[in-house]
Write an enzyme that holds these catalytic residues in place. Structure first.
Site, PDB file in Angstrom:
ATOM      1  N   GLY A   9       5.103  34.329  42.718  1.00  0.00           N
ATOM      2  CA  GLY A   9       4.565  35.928  42.325  1.00  0.00           C
ATOM      3  C   GLY A   9       5.536  36.354  42.759  1.00  0.00           C
ATOM      4  O   GLY A   9       5.387  37.627  42.906  1.00  0.00           O
ATOM      5  N   ASN A  78       2.032  33.737  46.998  1.00  0.00           N
ATOM      6  CA  ASN A  78       1.496  34.748  46.729  1.00  0.00           C
ATOM      7  C   ASN A  78       0.687  34.672  45.160  1.00  0.00           C
ATOM      8  O   ASN A  78      -0.605  35.547  44.485  1.00  0.00           O
ATOM      9  CB  ASN A  78       2.118  35.838  46.515  1.00  0.00           C
ATOM     10  CG  ASN A  78       1.834  37.027  45.816  1.00  0.00           C
ATOM     11  OD1 ASN A  78       1.090  38.251  46.807  1.00  0.00           O
ATOM     12  ND2 ASN A  78       3.006  37.793  44.485  1.00  0.00           N
ATOM     13  N   TYR A 143     -12.650  32.841  38.945  1.00  0.00           N
ATOM     14  CA  TYR A 143     -11.151  34.193  39.997  1.00  0.00           C
ATOM     15  C   TYR A 143     -11.198  33.637  41.478  1.00  0.00           C
ATOM     16  O   TYR A 143     -11.275  33.156  42.762  1.00  0.00           O
ATOM     17  CB  TYR A 143     -10.941  35.712  39.854  1.00  0.00           C
ATOM     18  CG  TYR A 143      -9.586  35.676  41.175  1.00  0.00           C
ATOM     19  CD1 TYR A 143      -8.305  35.701  40.648  1.00  0.00           C
ATOM     20  CD2 TYR A 143     -10.583  36.678  41.799  1.00  0.00           C
ATOM     21  CE1 TYR A 143      -7.635  36.790  41.213  1.00  0.00           C
ATOM     22  CE2 TYR A 143      -9.545  37.016  42.489  1.00  0.00           C
ATOM     23  CZ  TYR A 143      -7.830  37.100  42.921  1.00  0.00           C
ATOM     24  OH  TYR A 143      -7.443  38.183  43.376  1.00  0.00           O
ATOM     25  N   ALA A 145     -13.572  31.453  42.595  1.00  0.00           N
ATOM     26  CA  ALA A 145     -14.025  30.209  43.231  1.00  0.00           C
ATOM     27  C   ALA A 145     -12.595  29.266  43.469  1.00  0.00           C
ATOM     28  O   ALA A 145     -12.777  28.740  44.369  1.00  0.00           O
ATOM     29  CB  ALA A 145     -14.340  29.107  42.273  1.00  0.00           C
ATOM     30  N   LYS A 147      -9.883  31.643  44.360  1.00  0.00           N
ATOM     31  CA  LYS A 147      -9.764  31.817  45.890  1.00  0.00           C
ATOM     32  C   LYS A 147      -9.872  31.735  47.026  1.00  0.00           C
ATOM     33  O   LYS A 147      -9.950  31.601  48.418  1.00  0.00           O
ATOM     34  CB  LYS A 147      -9.936  33.854  45.670  1.00  0.00           C
ATOM     35  CG  LYS A 147      -9.075  34.248  45.157  1.00  0.00           C
ATOM     36  CD  LYS A 147      -7.062  34.403  45.287  1.00  0.00           C
ATOM     37  CE  LYS A 147      -6.491  35.018  44.280  1.00  0.00           C
ATOM     38  NZ  LYS A 147      -4.858  34.099  44.454  1.00  0.00           N
ATOM     39  N   ILE A 176      -6.594  46.426  45.894  1.00  0.00           N
ATOM     40  CA  ILE A 176      -4.465  46.703  45.707  1.00  0.00           C
ATOM     41  C   ILE A 176      -4.774  47.568  44.451  1.00  0.00           C
ATOM     42  O   ILE A 176      -5.036  47.079  43.770  1.00  0.00           O
ATOM     43  CB  ILE A 176      -4.362  45.677  46.884  1.00  0.00           C
ATOM     44  CG1 ILE A 176      -4.356  44.996  48.005  1.00  0.00           C
ATOM     45  CG2 ILE A 176      -2.337  46.155  46.871  1.00  0.00           C
ATOM     46  CD1 ILE A 176      -4.256  45.639  49.164  1.00  0.00           C
TER      47      ILE A 176
END
Length: 235
Positions: A9, A78, A143, A145, A147, A176
């Protein structure tokens, strides 16, 4: 320095910042991408690196691409995707895609680089998780879960590979300011800012700085850890 870093990424906000920081530190950069071929090629030319296109969610394609890349000393996992909606409204196909890219992609890339690292008894893997992997987020359940799975994966792999001299750590970014978060309205952003003790949003360079530290000799006694870069959002 004749050290090579692969950043998945690598054309996104955080990924690009990591690529630039590691290039400044003297790494040879391999920029992994899926769709952003032109951007990856331009960034690779600027950083005197290499652009490498492959689908990290495909195990065989990932293994083939990483074999083509040659020796990799540092892997930054990433790449990631997200979807915001109520859990029961996310289709099974979208949910599967989130898991395939975020968690399975991280595992695919790690699995592909490890044999060479183990043979050399040297290497470093840094996985990018999320603050939501630590505490969960409403309307980002799949998402969160995926991470959280990255955090568990990091801890387990760090124990397994430490005897081979390989360090595995994790960064859990808070909010971010990237393109992924540009969809929020001003009102939403104001509410989110109120939840951050430092009252500021993170920038991609903050994650890049954390990655550079964990990859450096200054972190030679650090493995299996989750470095939370979130302005105090989760303590």
């Amino acid at each position: 320095m004749n050290t090579t870093a692969l950043v998945t990424g690598g054309t996104g906000g955080i990924g690009e910042a990591i690529c630039r920081r590691l290039a400044d530190d003297g790494y040879n950069i391999i920029i992994s991408y899926l769709h952003s071929q032109e951007k990856a090629a331009a960034l690779a030319e600027e950083l005197h690196g290499t652009a490498l296109g492959f689908d990290i969610s495909d195990c065989e394609e990932t293994a083939s691409a990483i074999e083509q890349a040659g020796k990799i000393d540092l892997l930054i996992n990433n790449a990631g995707i997200s979807e915001i909606d109520l859990f029961h409204r996310i289709s099974p196909q979208k949910a599967r895609k989130i898991m395939d890219v975020n968690l399975w992609g991280t595992m695919n890339c790690s699995r592909a680089v490890l044999p060479s690292m183990i043979n050399r008894k040297s290497g470093c893997i840094i996985n990018i998780s999320s603050v939501w992997g630590q505490c969960g987020a409403s309307c980002e359940t799949d998402y969160s879960a995926s991470k959280a799975g990255i955090i568990g994966f990091t801890k387990a792999l760090a124990k397994e590979t430490a005897p081979s001299g390989i360090r595995v750590n994790c960064i859990a970014p808070g909010f971010i300011m990237t393109e992924m978060n540009s969809r929020f309205s001003k009102e939403d952003l104001d509410l989110i800012r109120e939840e951050i003790p430092l009252r500021i949003f993170g920038e991609p360079r903050h994650i890049a700085d954390a990655a550079a530290f964990l990859a450096s000799d200054q972190a030679e006694y650090i493995t299996g850890q989750v470095l939370a870069v979130n302005g105090g959002m989760v303590i």
